[in-house]
Enzyme design. Sequence first.
Site, PDB file in Angstrom:
ATOM      1  N   TYR A 274      -2.777  11.139   1.286  1.00  0.00           N
ATOM      2  CA  TYR A 274      -3.421  11.096  -0.023  1.00  0.00           C
ATOM      3  C   TYR A 274      -3.344  12.468  -0.694  1.00  0.00           C
ATOM      4  O   TYR A 274      -3.080  12.572  -1.897  1.00  0.00           O
ATOM      5  CB  TYR A 274      -4.883  10.650   0.124  1.00  0.00           C
ATOM      6  CG  TYR A 274      -5.039   9.180   0.382  1.00  0.00           C
ATOM      7  CD1 TYR A 274      -5.430   8.316  -0.637  1.00  0.00           C
ATOM      8  CD2 TYR A 274      -4.780   8.641   1.642  1.00  0.00           C
ATOM      9  CE1 TYR A 274      -5.570   6.957  -0.419  1.00  0.00           C
ATOM     10  CE2 TYR A 274      -4.908   7.281   1.870  1.00  0.00           C
ATOM     11  CZ  TYR A 274      -5.305   6.447   0.842  1.00  0.00           C
ATOM     12  OH  TYR A 274      -5.420   5.103   1.061  1.00  0.00           O
TER      13      TYR A 274
ATOM     14  N   HIS B  23      -4.780  -7.646  -0.018  1.00  0.00           N
ATOM     15  CA  HIS B  23      -4.055  -6.391   0.140  1.00  0.00           C
ATOM     16  C   HIS B  23      -3.297  -6.311   1.465  1.00  0.00           C
ATOM     17  O   HIS B  23      -2.234  -5.716   1.534  1.00  0.00           O
ATOM     18  CB  HIS B  23      -5.054  -5.241   0.042  1.00  0.00           C
ATOM     19  CG  HIS B  23      -4.444  -3.887  -0.021  1.00  0.00           C
ATOM     20  ND1 HIS B  23      -3.661  -3.476  -1.080  1.00  0.00           N
ATOM     21  CD2 HIS B  23      -4.486  -2.845   0.843  1.00  0.00           C
ATOM     22  CE1 HIS B  23      -3.274  -2.221  -0.874  1.00  0.00           C
ATOM     23  NE2 HIS B  23      -3.747  -1.824   0.281  1.00  0.00           N
TER      24      HIS B  23
ATOM     25  N   ASP C  85       0.849  -1.189   0.000  1.00  0.00           N
ATOM     26  CA  ASP C  85       0.000   0.000   0.000  1.00  0.00           C
ATOM     27  C   ASP C  85       0.894   1.251   0.000  1.00  0.00           C
ATOM     28  O   ASP C  85       1.837   1.331  -0.770  1.00  0.00           O
ATOM     29  CB  ASP C  85      -0.978  -0.050   1.176  1.00  0.00           C
ATOM     30  CG  ASP C  85      -2.095   0.979   1.066  1.00  0.00           C
ATOM     31  OD1 ASP C  85      -3.096   0.703   0.390  1.00  0.00           O
ATOM     32  OD2 ASP C  85      -1.951   2.077   1.647  1.00  0.00           O
TER      33      ASP C  85
END
Length: 386
Positions: free
Chosen positions: A312, A364, A186
């Site tokens: 982000y 994930h 990630d």
Amino acid sequence: MRPRSPFVTTSTQPFHLSIPESQLVDLRRRLELTRWPDPETVGDWSQGVPLVQAKALVEHWLTKYDWRRCEAMLNGLGQFTTEIDGVAIHFLHVRSKHENAMPMIMTHGWPGSVIEFHKVIGPLTDPTAHGGKAEDAFHLVIPSLPGYGFSGKPPKAGWGVQKIASVWAELMSRLGYGRYVAQGGDWGSLVTTNLGALRPEGLAAIHVNLPVVLPADLGNKFSTEEAAMLGALQHYDRWDSGYSKQQSTRPQTVGYGLADSPSGQAMWIYEKFWKWMDCNGDPLSVLAADEILDNVMLYWLSNSAASSARLYWESYHDGFIAVQLALPVGCSIFAKEIYRAPRSWAERCMSNLIYWNEVPKGGHFAAFEQPGLFVDELRNCFRLVR
């Protein structure tokens, strides 16, 4: 007992976690006062966490969950902090008893935390106690990303993945490690990739389980595997990217609701475990409710909904394009990852690709979901550079 680090310096301090009981009382009060939305109008998770599952997780949180257990586990592993460029970096530092263990820095992502790695720490640091060989041992450094967990929150902009990679290089130097490897998934994959591009003195190789391989120039002809990755990214953009659009554009706004409502914070994370794990639609078939809540608690107790989302805003829009890597790189592609990176694209940006394996199960959150397979991947990869 695991041996404590001998590398504690004047700039690195032991960190003992002790959450005031008043915070836990406040959490319980907020959970009890949760105002629930109307139920979904479908019979599955396609609109988000179903109301029945949401209420069940919160009920478990209220009546069965024990934070002090998780707190004791983290304290038992060995926690430290050090300040780098004005931000306190929290990290686990677990040294192997084996003399020739290889140092490794491991980086989590969102909505993960250092909790993701707790099941692989023992096998990686003490392989002889977990069916492995002494020559596969690692010393582990597992930091919390800035703005996540018990790391400090950057007070100004500029803390994207490239900046964090440089901070990780300083951390490993500060701990006295002259040769080490790095691993991540990630956001941890992007930080690790940028660390590889930076290639600080001492970094011998990296391993990632979400390879950043998307070419800047796609062209117009694709192999079956390349087309499958593009299809997965299109599906993600259409059906799975709402959280990332919000966090990459207005992280402060989303923070207000998540900082005020523990139920809201939990469901913001819980839904991603459902979507991104190899779990056949049932997160609790892979992880216990306590494990999911341990991870949620690192966001809630540190009030890091907004500060974690800012990564982000810092890096999402230009962070996922492939960068050129010349050092040795290993990649593990787990079966239910958000996308399955094609080796053809990896070879275009990784000139020294030493390890590639497609793992038949796991998603994930690989270390959290399939710790045994994850450990095998790291052992197999880094044997090539020991």
